[in-house]
Scaffold this motif. Sequence first.
Motif, PDB file in Angstrom:
ATOM      1  N   VAL A  52     -65.720 -49.157 -12.498  1.00 37.51           N
ATOM      2  CA  VAL A  52     -65.310 -48.163 -13.497  1.00 37.51           C
ATOM      3  C   VAL A  52     -64.130 -47.340 -12.993  1.00 37.51           C
ATOM      4  CG1 VAL A  52     -66.053 -46.195 -14.870  1.00 37.51           C
ATOM      5  CG2 VAL A  52     -67.648 -48.050 -14.387  1.00 37.51           C
ATOM      6  N   SER A  54     -52.056 -33.541 -11.250  1.00 39.01           N
ATOM      7  CA  SER A  54     -53.109 -33.292 -12.225  1.00 39.01           C
ATOM      8  C   SER A  54     -52.658 -33.585 -13.651  1.00 39.01           C
ATOM      9  CB  SER A  54     -53.590 -31.841 -12.115  1.00 39.01           C
ATOM     10  OG  SER A  54     -52.507 -30.957 -12.259  1.00 39.01           O
ATOM     11  N   SER A  55     -51.351 -33.652 -13.857  1.00 37.76           N
ATOM     12  CA  SER A  55     -50.859 -33.885 -15.220  1.00 37.76           C
ATOM     13  C   SER A  55     -50.731 -35.364 -15.549  1.00 37.76           C
ATOM     14  CB  SER A  55     -49.503 -33.202 -15.427  1.00 37.76           C
ATOM     15  OG  SER A  55     -49.658 -31.813 -15.338  1.00 37.76           O
ATOM     16  N   LEU A  56     -50.905 -36.210 -14.552  1.00 39.43           N
ATOM     17  CA  LEU A  56     -50.904 -37.646 -14.826  1.00 39.43           C
ATOM     18  C   LEU A  56     -52.340 -38.145 -14.713  1.00 39.43           C
ATOM     19  CD1 LEU A  56     -47.677 -38.662 -12.911  1.00 39.43           C
ATOM     20  CD2 LEU A  56     -48.022 -38.633 -15.377  1.00 39.43           C
ATOM     21  N   HIS A  57     -52.628 -39.222 -15.430  1.00 37.50           N
ATOM     22  CA  HIS A  57     -54.006 -39.705 -15.484  1.00 37.50           C
ATOM     23  C   HIS A  57     -54.420 -40.308 -14.135  1.00 37.50           C
ATOM     24  CE1 HIS A  57     -57.617 -41.692 -16.936  1.00 37.50           C
ATOM     25  NE2 HIS A  57     -57.535 -40.906 -17.985  1.00 37.50           N
ATOM     26  N   VAL A 105     -59.572 -43.441 -24.627  1.00 34.91           N
ATOM     27  CA  VAL A 105     -58.976 -44.071 -23.441  1.00 34.91           C
ATOM     28  C   VAL A 105     -58.847 -43.073 -22.294  1.00 34.91           C
ATOM     29  CG1 VAL A 105     -56.950 -45.244 -22.528  1.00 34.91           C
ATOM     30  CG2 VAL A 105     -57.750 -45.769 -24.839  1.00 34.91           C
ATOM     31  N   HIS A 106     -58.155 -41.970 -22.547  1.00 30.01           N
ATOM     32  CA  HIS A 106     -57.836 -41.061 -21.448  1.00 30.01           C
ATOM     33  C   HIS A 106     -59.051 -40.274 -20.973  1.00 30.01           C
ATOM     34  CE1 HIS A 106     -53.321 -41.372 -22.076  1.00 30.01           C
ATOM     35  NE2 HIS A 106     -53.847 -42.085 -23.049  1.00 30.01           N
ATOM     36  N   VAL A 107     -59.812 -39.743 -21.918  1.00 29.38           N
ATOM     37  CA  VAL A 107     -60.943 -38.894 -21.537  1.00 29.38           C
ATOM     38  C   VAL A 107     -62.121 -39.732 -21.059  1.00 29.38           C
ATOM     39  CG1 VAL A 107     -62.640 -37.244 -22.391  1.00 29.38           C
ATOM     40  CG2 VAL A 107     -60.242 -37.001 -23.033  1.00 29.38           C
ATOM     41  N   ARG A 113     -62.437 -42.690 -19.850  1.00 28.90           N
ATOM     42  CA  ARG A 113     -62.321 -43.386 -18.564  1.00 28.90           C
ATOM     43  C   ARG A 113     -62.775 -42.498 -17.408  1.00 28.90           C
ATOM     44  NH1 ARG A 113     -59.403 -48.149 -17.700  1.00 28.90           N
ATOM     45  NH2 ARG A 113     -60.159 -47.930 -15.572  1.00 28.90           N
ATOM     46  N   VAL A 114     -62.513 -41.200 -17.507  1.00 28.35           N
ATOM     47  CA  VAL A 114     -62.888 -40.285 -16.431  1.00 28.35           C
ATOM     48  C   VAL A 114     -64.308 -39.762 -16.626  1.00 28.35           C
ATOM     49  CG1 VAL A 114     -62.248 -38.173 -15.227  1.00 28.35           C
ATOM     50  CG2 VAL A 114     -60.476 -39.664 -16.118  1.00 28.35           C
ATOM     51  N   PHE A 166     -54.020 -33.659 -17.641  1.00 29.86           N
ATOM     52  CA  PHE A 166     -53.486 -34.944 -18.097  1.00 29.86           C
ATOM     53  C   PHE A 166     -53.750 -35.175 -19.580  1.00 29.86           C
ATOM     54  CE2 PHE A 166     -57.580 -36.219 -16.094  1.00 29.86           C
ATOM     55  CZ  PHE A 166     -58.201 -36.803 -17.176  1.00 29.86           C
ATOM     56  N   ILE A 168     -56.855 -42.409 -13.347  1.00 29.23           N
ATOM     57  CA  ILE A 168     -57.417 -43.762 -13.300  1.00 29.23           C
ATOM     58  C   ILE A 168     -56.485 -44.803 -13.917  1.00 29.23           C
ATOM     59  CG2 ILE A 168     -59.325 -45.213 -14.065  1.00 29.23           C
ATOM     60  CD1 ILE A 168     -61.149 -42.846 -13.806  1.00 29.23           C
ATOM     61  N   LEU A 169     -55.856 -44.467 -15.032  1.00 26.59           N
ATOM     62  CA  LEU A 169     -54.917 -45.419 -15.631  1.00 26.59           C
ATOM     63  C   LEU A 169     -53.772 -45.667 -14.658  1.00 26.59           C
ATOM     64  CD1 LEU A 169     -54.639 -43.989 -19.266  1.00 26.59           C
ATOM     65  CD2 LEU A 169     -56.055 -45.880 -18.485  1.00 26.59           C
ATOM     66  N   ARG A 179     -57.238 -41.858 -29.683  1.00 26.73           N
ATOM     67  CA  ARG A 179     -56.929 -42.692 -28.522  1.00 26.73           C
ATOM     68  C   ARG A 179     -57.055 -41.879 -27.228  1.00 26.73           C
ATOM     69  NH1 ARG A 179     -55.349 -47.758 -27.332  1.00 26.73           N
ATOM     70  NH2 ARG A 179     -54.449 -47.876 -25.246  1.00 26.73           N
ATOM     71  N   ILE A 238     -49.709 -38.925 -28.391  1.00 29.14           N
ATOM     72  CA  ILE A 238     -50.742 -39.949 -28.492  1.00 29.14           C
ATOM     73  C   ILE A 238     -51.846 -39.432 -29.423  1.00 29.14           C
ATOM     74  CG2 ILE A 238     -52.455 -41.254 -27.166  1.00 29.14           C
ATOM     75  CD1 ILE A 238     -50.448 -40.873 -24.773  1.00 29.14           C
ATOM     76  N   PRO A 239     -52.308 -40.255 -30.369  1.00 26.14           N
ATOM     77  CA  PRO A 239     -53.303 -39.790 -31.340  1.00 26.14           C
ATOM     78  C   PRO A 239     -54.592 -39.335 -30.639  1.00 26.14           C
ATOM     79  CG  PRO A 239     -52.407 -41.921 -31.976  1.00 26.14           C
ATOM     80  CD  PRO A 239     -51.894 -41.640 -30.604  1.00 26.14           C
ATOM     81  N   PRO A 240     -55.237 -38.284 -31.170  1.00 25.40           N
ATOM     82  CA  PRO A 240     -56.437 -37.725 -30.539  1.00 25.40           C
ATOM     83  C   PRO A 240     -57.534 -38.768 -30.323  1.00 25.40           C
ATOM     84  CG  PRO A 240     -55.768 -36.390 -32.427  1.00 25.40           C
ATOM     85  CD  PRO A 240     -54.858 -37.563 -32.397  1.00 25.40           C
ATOM     86  N   GLU A 290     -48.703 -45.863 -22.923  1.00 19.13           N
ATOM     87  CA  GLU A 290     -49.433 -45.125 -23.954  1.00 19.13           C
ATOM     88  C   GLU A 290     -48.480 -44.442 -24.931  1.00 19.13           C
ATOM     89  OE1 GLU A 290     -53.066 -44.345 -24.558  1.00 19.13           O
ATOM     90  OE2 GLU A 290     -52.748 -46.392 -23.859  1.00 19.13           O
ATOM     91  N   ALA A 316     -47.664 -45.257 -28.944  1.00 18.02           N
ATOM     92  CA  ALA A 316     -47.836 -44.282 -30.023  1.00 18.02           C
ATOM     93  C   ALA A 316     -46.635 -44.241 -30.960  1.00 18.02           C
ATOM     94  CB  ALA A 316     -48.098 -42.899 -29.428  1.00 18.02           C
ATOM     95  N   HIS A 317     -45.438 -44.570 -30.443  1.00 25.32           N
ATOM     96  CA  HIS A 317     -44.246 -44.352 -31.264  1.00 25.32           C
ATOM     97  C   HIS A 317     -43.494 -45.616 -31.651  1.00 25.32           C
ATOM     98  CE1 HIS A 317     -44.545 -40.032 -30.920  1.00 25.32           C
ATOM     99  NE2 HIS A 317     -44.715 -40.156 -29.619  1.00 25.32           N
ATOM    100  N   ARG A 377     -47.267 -34.724 -33.928  1.00 25.84           N
ATOM    101  CA  ARG A 377     -47.346 -35.907 -33.069  1.00 25.84           C
ATOM    102  C   ARG A 377     -46.131 -36.815 -33.223  1.00 25.84           C
ATOM    103  NH1 ARG A 377     -52.636 -36.338 -34.283  1.00 25.84           N
ATOM    104  NH2 ARG A 377     -52.419 -38.141 -35.630  1.00 25.84           N
TER     105      ARG A 377
END
Lengths: 311, 318
Positions: free
Chosen positions: B307, A101-104, B229-231, B233-234, B212, A106-107, B225, B221-223, A115, A119-120, A85
């Motif tokens: 949501v 599909s590779s971008l989120h 956040v990412h999972v 939300r959907v 994504f 909803i965010l 998070r 990004i740490p698992p 993000e 992280a870094h 990581r």
Amino acid sequence: MSAPLLQVRNLSVTAETPRGAYDAVRSVDLDLARGEALAIVGESGSGKSLTALAIAGLLGEKLTPTGSVLFDGTELLGMSESRRRSYAGRRIGFIFQEPMSSLHPILTVGQQIEEGLRAHFDLSKKERADRVRELLATVGLSKTRDVARDRIGQLSGGMRQRVMIAMAISCEPELIIADEPTTALDVTLQRQVIDLLASLRERLGLALMLITHDLGVVSETCSQAVVMYGGEIVEAGPTDLLLTEPEHEYTRALLASIPVLGDERPRLPTVATIAPSLRDERLVAAASRPKTETITLERGRRVRRTLPGGR
Amino acid sequence: MLRYLGQRLLALLPTVAVPLVLVFLLLRLAPGDPAAILLGDSATPAQVAALREELGLNAPLVVQFGHFVGDVFTLDLGNSIFLHKPVVDVIPSYALVTIEISVLALIISLVLGIGLGALAAFRDGKPAGRIATALGIVGISVPQFVTALVLIVVFASWLHWFNVGGFAPLSQGLWPHLRSITLPALALGIAESAFVARITRGAILDVSREPFVTTARSLGIPPARIGAVHVVRVAALPILTVAGLLVASLLSGSAVVETIFGVPGMGRLLLDAVSRRDYQLVQGIVLFTGVFVIVVNLVVDLSYAVVDPRVQLGRKSA
């Protein structure tokens, strides 16, 4: 040439299938110097994407890499997840094929670029927001404040891939791996994205590994190229030589299938061979595969040749 | 938005009409004469006939239904034959208790279910995940009345944390009241939480395979998070849908639980009303429950927009 930024040796990827294990990528050797660009060319199923994912440590569950991937002198294979990581995003950026599909979904664009920064780097909220707008401007987007607030579904295809690129370069990596970054785009946008990648490479001093099946793109962007077929590198070397004097029959076949303006040929030649699928590969077990050797030619060219009577 | 709300409210009418017609017909066609039951075994046929006439039970079904629908729109749900009180006056106090228990049970089932489901998904294949998955299957298999009895034995008989039965109305103070509805809410909530856990696990596992998520991994990004956040939300969307359906299921489950715990809620009132063939009351309760469930689902639909910002209410998607 000093020690390369990326040195891949004997990299294989073993896939676990219901019918047993099989090597989807076999004995791949790659070298990529800082700031240089390397193309990996091949048809679907040639193992080029798996090679890229293996280098980035992003292979799925049932895929196991073996061999060696040295990045700036550090072995990446077998590295702990938490150490991986610290490289992911920060030193190696990845651009995926399908930004939709590779971008989120909803965010917002801003949120997901942040993000990686979160992280870094230890940045304040304000600093992150400023960096997002700076990145969006770097990849050629205007109205960055609005774009940062948009969701991916509100953007056009070209804008999405620019956002993807902004994300990949957000933490200032030294290496960008772009896995068919233009395949999902229409032709007019392909040019723009490739030009963007080329200019970013120059401006930011990035090393670029460009995975593509578009040989036209290769000749302009990458000084070195590798042709993959059936999980193996069949030919590698300087792009100019590879494209003008191909040694391997597969490279020749690939080149012949490129349409040229004013082409008199009634039908475009196709590549006669068919990439072996996972299933066929089981049938063609390693023992019955033709014996090959890699020979080295002038200017570091490498070609894989079938040994006479090697079956 | 307002236009959408109007459309949805208008759509309530036929939705409510369906259970209304069904219950009206089913009760009329079932054996047993409400007048005879009301008057008891000693009633003479003449007395029964007189009461039937008085209650309008002799009119043709269609006429009875017409009267009924007309009354509904003027909020006159008739009198309970048995309780001798207007239905509109009977329902609220019972409904309040049931809604209290259901809300508490909903909270319990969501907290427990989402927790268990998330554990099962994020530790999928590992011991903790397997245990969570197994617990979910047990939860789905065990009927509510068994859960209720086990809770009574453990928490009331052995530990004496709660009283075995005995409902304390709010007038006896907030704390005794809450204590008396905690076990019923737990019994209801635990059963439903297993269902929530299943949906949560499936939703999280599905979303975890989305490209994504790989992108997020490629950024380092740490698992934890990525999951939070990412999972999530959907994955929250199907869980929200289930929460809406859960309300209906909680209301019907309350009949069982209220009977076991002796809570004077709407579920038990409905059971009593059915066994007494108290038509007016049954219809009132069904109407109330139907409207309540439909309104809750309307609220759930509207909350999608909160949501998931991609949802634009009332607009056709491109």
